[in-house]
Scaffold this motif. Structure first.
Motif, PDB file in Angstrom:
ATOM      1  N   ALA A 230       0.828  -1.202   0.000  1.00 14.61           N
ATOM      2  CA  ALA A 230       0.000   0.000   0.000  1.00 14.61           C
ATOM      3  C   ALA A 230       0.859   1.246   0.000  1.00 14.61           C
ATOM      4  N   THR A 231       0.437   2.245  -0.750  1.00 12.45           N
ATOM      5  CA  THR A 231       1.044   3.575  -0.734  1.00 12.45           C
ATOM      6  C   THR A 231      -0.085   4.602  -0.719  1.00 12.45           C
ATOM      7  N   ALA A 232       0.268   5.862  -0.842  1.00 14.59           N
ATOM      8  CA  ALA A 232      -0.728   6.937  -0.776  1.00 14.59           C
ATOM      9  C   ALA A 232      -1.835   6.752  -1.804  1.00 14.59           C
ATOM     10  N   LYS A 233      -1.498   6.230  -2.966  1.00 14.37           N
ATOM     11  CA  LYS A 233      -2.501   6.113  -4.028  1.00 14.37           C
ATOM     12  C   LYS A 233      -3.578   5.077  -3.712  1.00 14.37           C
ATOM     13  N   ASP A 234      -3.326   4.238  -2.713  1.00 10.59           N
ATOM     14  CA  ASP A 234      -4.291   3.198  -2.348  1.00 10.59           C
ATOM     15  C   ASP A 234      -5.273   3.639  -1.272  1.00 10.59           C
ATOM     16  N   VAL A 235      -5.089   4.840  -0.726  1.00 12.36           N
ATOM     17  CA  VAL A 235      -5.958   5.309   0.351  1.00 12.36           C
ATOM     18  C   VAL A 235      -7.272   5.802  -0.256  1.00 12.36           C
ATOM     19  N   PRO A 236      -8.397   5.158   0.084  1.00 14.31           N
ATOM     20  CA  PRO A 236      -9.661   5.552  -0.543  1.00 14.31           C
ATOM     21  C   PRO A 236     -10.327   6.757   0.098  1.00 14.31           C
ATOM     22  N   GLY A 237      -9.907   7.114   1.312  1.00 12.84           N
ATOM     23  CA  GLY A 237     -10.550   8.215   2.014  1.00 12.84           C
ATOM     24  C   GLY A 237      -9.620   9.386   2.231  1.00 12.84           C
ATOM     25  N   GLU A 238      -9.728  10.019   3.397  1.00 11.90           N
ATOM     26  CA  GLU A 238      -8.914  11.177   3.752  1.00 11.90           C
ATOM     27  C   GLU A 238      -7.562  10.694   4.267  1.00 11.90           C
ATOM     28  N   ARG A 239      -6.511  11.067   3.532  1.00  7.45           N
ATOM     29  CA  ARG A 239      -5.174  10.556   3.846  1.00  7.45           C
ATOM     30  C   ARG A 239      -4.562  11.240   5.065  1.00  7.45           C
ATOM     31  N   TRP A 240      -5.037  12.418   5.418  1.00 13.58           N
ATOM     32  CA  TRP A 240      -4.461  13.186   6.521  1.00 13.58           C
ATOM     33  C   TRP A 240      -5.337  13.038   7.765  1.00 13.58           C
ATOM     34  N   TYR A 241      -4.699  12.871   8.891  1.00 16.43           N
ATOM     35  CA  TYR A 241      -5.435  12.763  10.140  1.00 16.43           C
ATOM     36  C   TYR A 241      -4.695  13.511  11.227  1.00 16.43           C
ATOM     37  N   GLY A 242      -5.235  13.499  12.428  1.00 16.56           N
ATOM     38  CA  GLY A 242      -4.620  14.176  13.572  1.00 16.56           C
ATOM     39  C   GLY A 242      -5.643  14.434  14.649  1.00 16.56           C
ATOM     40  N   LEU A 243      -5.177  14.554  15.888  1.00 14.92           N
ATOM     41  CA  LEU A 243      -6.089  14.748  17.005  1.00 14.92           C
ATOM     42  C   LEU A 243      -6.690  16.147  17.037  1.00 14.92           C
ATOM     43  N   GLY A 250      -1.167   9.579   6.482  1.00 16.86           N
ATOM     44  CA  GLY A 250      -0.926   8.154   6.700  1.00 16.86           C
ATOM     45  C   GLY A 250       0.151   7.621   5.782  1.00 16.86           C
ATOM     46  N   PHE A 251       0.230   8.194   4.598  1.00 14.97           N
ATOM     47  CA  PHE A 251       1.335   7.958   3.662  1.00 14.97           C
ATOM     48  C   PHE A 251       1.686   9.286   2.994  1.00 14.97           C
ATOM     49  N   VAL A 252       2.966   9.531   2.810  1.00 15.25           N
ATOM     50  CA  VAL A 252       3.408  10.667   2.001  1.00 15.25           C
ATOM     51  C   VAL A 252       3.388  10.243   0.549  1.00 15.25           C
ATOM     52  N   ALA A 253       2.816  11.072  -0.292  1.00 11.37           N
ATOM     53  CA  ALA A 253       2.642  10.733  -1.704  1.00 11.37           C
ATOM     54  C   ALA A 253       3.822  11.225  -2.543  1.00 11.37           C
ATOM     55  N   GLU A 254       3.946  10.666  -3.724  1.00 10.71           N
ATOM     56  CA  GLU A 254       4.931  11.156  -4.692  1.00 10.71           C
ATOM     57  C   GLU A 254       4.661  12.635  -4.976  1.00 10.71           C
ATOM     58  N   GLY A 255       5.727  13.405  -5.051  1.00 15.96           N
ATOM     59  CA  GLY A 255       5.610  14.833  -5.294  1.00 15.96           C
ATOM     60  C   GLY A 255       5.502  15.655  -4.029  1.00 15.96           C
ATOM     61  N   GLU A 256       5.239  15.025  -2.892  1.00 22.36           N
ATOM     62  CA  GLU A 256       5.148  15.728  -1.619  1.00 22.36           C
ATOM     63  C   GLU A 256       6.477  15.635  -0.869  1.00 22.36           C
ATOM     64  N   GLU A 257       6.558  16.395   0.205  1.00 23.76           N
ATOM     65  CA  GLU A 257       7.741  16.347   1.054  1.00 23.76           C
ATOM     66  C   GLU A 257       7.536  15.369   2.207  1.00 23.76           C
ATOM     67  N   VAL A 258       8.580  14.603   2.538  1.00 25.47           N
ATOM     68  CA  VAL A 258       8.622  13.966   3.848  1.00 25.47           C
ATOM     69  C   VAL A 258       9.084  15.035   4.827  1.00 25.47           C
ATOM     70  N   ARG A 259       8.555  14.967   6.050  1.00 24.65           N
ATOM     71  CA  ARG A 259       8.783  16.037   7.030  1.00 24.65           C
ATOM     72  C   ARG A 259       9.541  15.568   8.257  1.00 24.65           C
ATOM     73  N   CYS A 260       9.739  14.253   8.379  1.00 23.64           N
ATOM     74  CA  CYS A 260      10.519  13.703   9.486  1.00 23.64           C
ATOM     75  C   CYS A 260      10.878  12.263   9.147  1.00 23.64           C
ATOM     76  N   LEU A 385     -10.245   5.262   5.481  1.00 24.46           N
ATOM     77  CA  LEU A 385     -10.792   4.271   4.555  1.00 24.46           C
ATOM     78  C   LEU A 385     -11.976   4.802   3.754  1.00 24.46           C
ATOM     79  N   GLY A 386     -12.483   5.971   4.126  1.00 26.69           N
ATOM     80  CA  GLY A 386     -13.626   6.534   3.413  1.00 26.69           C
ATOM     81  C   GLY A 386     -14.918   5.810   3.709  1.00 26.69           C
ATOM     82  N   ILE A 387     -15.107   5.359   4.958  1.00 24.56           N
ATOM     83  CA  ILE A 387     -16.300   4.616   5.347  1.00 24.56           C
ATOM     84  C   ILE A 387     -16.895   5.243   6.603  1.00 24.56           C
ATOM     85  N   ASP A 388     -18.111   4.852   6.941  1.00 27.84           N
ATOM     86  CA  ASP A 388     -18.740   5.328   8.162  1.00 27.84           C
ATOM     87  C   ASP A 388     -18.070   4.689   9.376  1.00 27.84           C
TER      88      ASP A 388
END
Length: 885
Positions: A230-243, A250-260, A385-388
């Motif tokens: 699995a990579t970023a392209k396989d994420v069917p829902g919202e790839r970004w999360y946080g409290l 959840g995955f950094v995609a091609e063309g984006e920056e890794v930050r740590c 996952l893009g689900i309820d």
């Protein structure tokens, strides 16, 4: 790939297996022989002792032993001991309250048997040295040594251990599932097995900052035994999360920056972990390295590269002002000034991150999480996952330690995604290096203080400026700096306050919640100022604190007026005799006082939720929304129910899962007992009413007793409600005293704590003993320095967590000043235990060698040099900064 046949005797039975080349004995025992008492806490370092087995009569850490070396030998684990022996071990540890999260205890229990076999009457010092290879992050070792002493006495035919089964409030009720935890038969997530289980492994960034040009997974996908990559392209829902901020991908995609260096790029699911790790190495990532932003002050300068696209580098700016601090300082008889700095700290819970996601027959996904807020885990995984949310049934598996480090998402979304992609159960477990790279740490904070007092030593004003490095992702960093600002005056009555705290994003590892949550850092600074002022006025440390200690009617830093349960002066009185006795003996003595909020507060709506369900078999399921992570919450909630109903504690079965909607947020802020206990008490009263009406449990089968308690009367910083400031529901208070020996080593440590009401004194003492252990490491040995954003070490002894032989005698004194808003007067104690510790140690060190230290850890001291761990050299320029007086 398997190797040649390995033959050995396991727990008395002839065993033949075919381990792969290079496989450790631990892997063989767990994966091929079904032995679960041997845990993996640090493989292949051999530095935590969780994987202990007896091999050829020798106690061996099996993660560091090649399986082939066991050929022809007798291997014994806890599973192979005589049942009478294991019962005695379990009773001893449970009776002594010698366990908390339990992850390390099976290895220590086996060590106890091996130790007592060789020495029937070991001294406490011999026991401490005998368990030196074992690391416990929870207990502080005091009660572990007690347990082994008790076990040895029983083996000699003396007093037999008798665990307490009385469950009312104030009783020392044995820990829920204590025997099973001791013997390693209560599974953690990493122990779960399922038919067709797939094992997940993640691919992490090699750089703290770089643009990801491409990710090639083709070779990994073609590797034999791989089920999915699995990579970023396989994420069917919202790839970004946080409290708080949705800024963590959840995955950094091609063309984006890794930050740590803890960023996820890919995840592999395969038939076993070894295959998954082989495949993960085949994932090819092309980077364009970029200059990382590593200094928080540079990060907030104009023109600095933006670390995270979701928010500016200045994540938050908290301001607390009351009165006129500048005028008060100008009029003060004495003013001291200095800059205090604290370090990045690794939580080092013994159980690394692990999650299991299993497709269910009803189409839902069953997520087994060790997280500190499993309903938050469900919400974020559903979005990923893009689900309820209702399509995920989440269940807590009580974890092997957390201390705040398991609040944020770790591998739960990756396990869930891989399970969706494959249609099979997938378990993702991090190794120790991955764990250290991924999860948030304790914030390093720089604090510039100016503090004044009058001629008699009464504080007049506190002025402070703080900046904290929160790393690449927000986590709860803004709240940590908010809490540091809010605790900047400590537990002292200060009429004029001018404090600002900035939370800055960098490309360092993320920082978030860790036991104390900003209060530890602030107390190191403010108590240092009190010591400096005491010298100026001519007072000793105890008297200086007594003159400034808050009481009912005093104000907290934020302006909240204390109305009840303010036991600080009682804690000072509790240590007074010992403090002055040590001074009379010409000992080097330091003292520190602490305050820590119980409940998040600051305007947040908070909940306690509980359901008591009478089952057909006459037991009562006790559901709540908070996490058991070693602190003893489930035991305490049972005691709350027992106190109300009068029923036997053994009838209650605590559970945390999605059977009911009990989301309460994270188990944080020392609030689970405070709010969860209130909810259980309320639900139990409803059950009690039916019992009092003459009904039996059999008559009540299937009945659900519900209670939802909302706490929504706190105020945000700088706000009022009806003219009143109430930033927190309750507060814990403490006074701690550090006493050194003639060589400058920590000899004795006293911790007097206002706990409101000790629901379970044994568990309460254990929380404080474990906190002091963590606080001493924070003060003297623990550090996680980074170079170019990468931790310089992943070795447990280098990280600096203290071993049993490093610990002084710790005396805990419980003071009970009941909290009106807590169940039966109780309030949280999980964090306050290490809030004043570093300051007390710093004062003792200055009394010993005349040097006032301004930076943690204080490795230049004789006390630090006497420790057996934390031998990384201190970072250049971090010790010895001179203050102005």
């Amino acid at each position: 790939m398997t190797g040649t046949t390995l033959r050995f005797t396991l727990n008395g039975s002839h065993t033949e297996v075919s381990p792969r080349p290079g496989e450790s004995l631990l892997e063989t025992l767990r994966n091929r022989c079904g032995i679960l008492s041997t845990k993996d806490g640090c493989s292949p370092q051999g530095q935590c002792g969780c994987c202990l087995a007896l091999v050829g009569g020798r106690a061996v850490v099996t993660c560091a032993m090649p399986a082939e070396k066991a050929a022809g030998k007798d291997v014994v684990t806890l599973e192979g001991l005589d049942p009478a022996e294991t019962e005695l071990l379990a009773k001893s540890f449970v009776a002594a309250a010698g366990l908390q999260c339990g992850f390390c205890i099976p290895g220590i229990a086996l060590r106890a048997k091996h130790l007592v076999d060789a020495n029937a009457s070991p001294t406490r010092e011999e026991i401490a040295r005998g368990i030196d290879v074992h690391l416990c992050r929870c207990t502080g070792y005091t009660k572990i040594v007690d347990a082994i002493e008790l076990y040895a006495k029983a083996r000699r035919g003396e007093a037999q251990p008798e665990p307490c089964r009385d469950g009312r409030v104030g009783d020392r009720l044995m820990r829920y599932e204590g025997p099973e935890l001791t013997l390693g038969c209560r599974p953690y997530v990493c122990d779960f097995d399922r038919p067709e289980l797939l094992h997940g492994v993640v691919v992490l960034s090699e750089h703290a900052r770089a643009r990801v040009v491409s990710i090639d997974t083709s070779a990994a996908e073609a590797h034999p035994g791989v089920a999915a990559v699995a990579t970023a392209k396989d994420v069917p829902g919202e790839r970004w999360y946080g409290l708080i901020e949705h800024d963590w991908p959840g995955f950094v995609a091609e063309g984006e920056e890794v930050r740590c260096v803890g960023d996820f790029l890919a995840a592999v699911a395969a038939v076993d972990e070894a295959t998954a790790r082989e495949a993960a190495k085949l994932v090819r990532v092309e980077y364009e390295p970029l200059e990382p932003v590593l200094d928080p002050r540079r990060a907030i300068e104009d023109g600095a590269p933006q670390v995270n696209p979701k928010h500016p580098n200045k994540l938050s700016h908290t301001v607390v002002r009351r009165g006129d601090a500048e005028a008060a300082l100008a009029a003060s008889a004495h003013v001291v000034e200095g800059t205090w700095t604290t370090q990045r700290i690794e939580h080092l819970y013994l159980e690394p991150e692990s999650a299991l996601a299993e497709p269910r027959g009803d189409g839902r996904l069953h997520l087994y999480s060790q997280g500190q807020g499993v309903f938050d885990d469900r919400r974020q995984c559903a979005s990923f996952l893009g689900i309820d949310e209702e399509e995920i049934f989440v269940e807590l598996v009580p974890n092997g330690g957390a201390f705040g480090g398991k609040e944020d998402m770790a591998v739960q979304p990756h396990a869930a995604l891989l399970a969706r992609m494959t249609g099979k159960p997938v378990r993702v477990t991090l190794n120790r290096e991955e764990s250290i790279r991924v999860h948030p740490k304790r914030h390093p904070i720089e604090m510039h203080y100016r503090v004044g007092c009058d001629a008699e030593g009464k504080l007049t004003a506190v002025w402070a400026r703080m900046i904290g490095d929160t790393g690449a992702y927000a986590s709860v960093g803004a709240k940590v700096l908010e809490r540091a600002a809010g605790h900047s005056c400590g537990p002292y009555d200060v009429p004029n306050v001018d404090v600002e705290a900035i939370c800055a994003a960098t490309n360092n590892p993320p920082c978030g919640a860790m036991r104390g949550f900003g209060a530890n850092q602030a107390h190191f600074g403010i108590d240092g100022c009190l010591d400096l002022l005491a010298h100026e006025v001519g007072l000793d440390g105890w008297e200086m604190r007594w003159r400034n200690a808050v009481s009912v009617g005093s104000s907290f830093t934020t302006g909240q007026v204390f109305e009840a349960s303010v036991g600080l002066k009682e804690t000072l009185l509790a240590v007074k005799q010992a403090y002055y006795a040590a001074l009379a003996q010409d000992k080097a003595v330091g003292i520190g006082c602490g305050i820590k909020n119980s409940g998040i507060g600051n305007g947040a709506s908070e909940w306690g939720k509980a359901r008591l369900v009478v089952e057909d078999d006459g037991t009562i399921s006790l559901y709540n929304g908070y996490t058991e992570m070693g602190q003893g919450l489930l035991t305490v909630l049972v005691q709350c129910a027992v106190e109300v109903t009068g029923l036997d504690a053994s009838l209650f079965a605590p559970k945390v899962d999605a059977t009911f909607a009990l989301g309460c947020g994270q188990t944080t802020g020392s609030r689970a007992t405070l709010f969860g206990g209130r909810a259980v008490k309320s639900a139990a009263k409803k059950l009690k009413a039916d019992l009092d009406a003459g009904k039996e449990l059999a008559d009540l089968a299937g009945t659900v007793y519900a209670a939802d308690v909302v706490i929504d009367d706190t105020t945000a910083p700088g706000r009022e409600n009806g003219g009143k400031v109430k930033t927190h529901t309750a507060f814990g208070f403490a006074t701690q005293v550090c006493i050194l020996d003639d060589e400058g080593r920590v000899e004795r440590f006293l911790a007097a704590h206002d706990v409101g009401r000790a629901v379970n004194p044994a568990l309460c003492e254990g929380q404080i003993e474990g906190s002091v252990h963590m606080g001493l490491g924070y003060a003297l040995t623990e550090d996680l320095p980074c170079e170019n954003g990468m931790p310089v070490t992943f070795k447990l002894r280098d990280v600096g967590v203290l071993r049993a032989r490093d610990m002084p005698e710790v005396e805990v004194i419980l003071v009970e000043d009941p909290e009106p808003e807590g169940p039966f007067g109780a309030k949280g104690v999980g964090e306050i235990g290490l809030v004043p510790t570093a300051a007390a140690v710093a004062g003792a060190l200055e009394a010993f060698d005349g040097e006032r230290r301004y930076s943690l850890p204080m490795k230049s001291s004789a006390a630090s040099r006497a420790m057996s761990v934390g031998k990384l050299r201190p970072r250049r320029g971090t010790e010895g900064a001179e203050p102005g007086v």
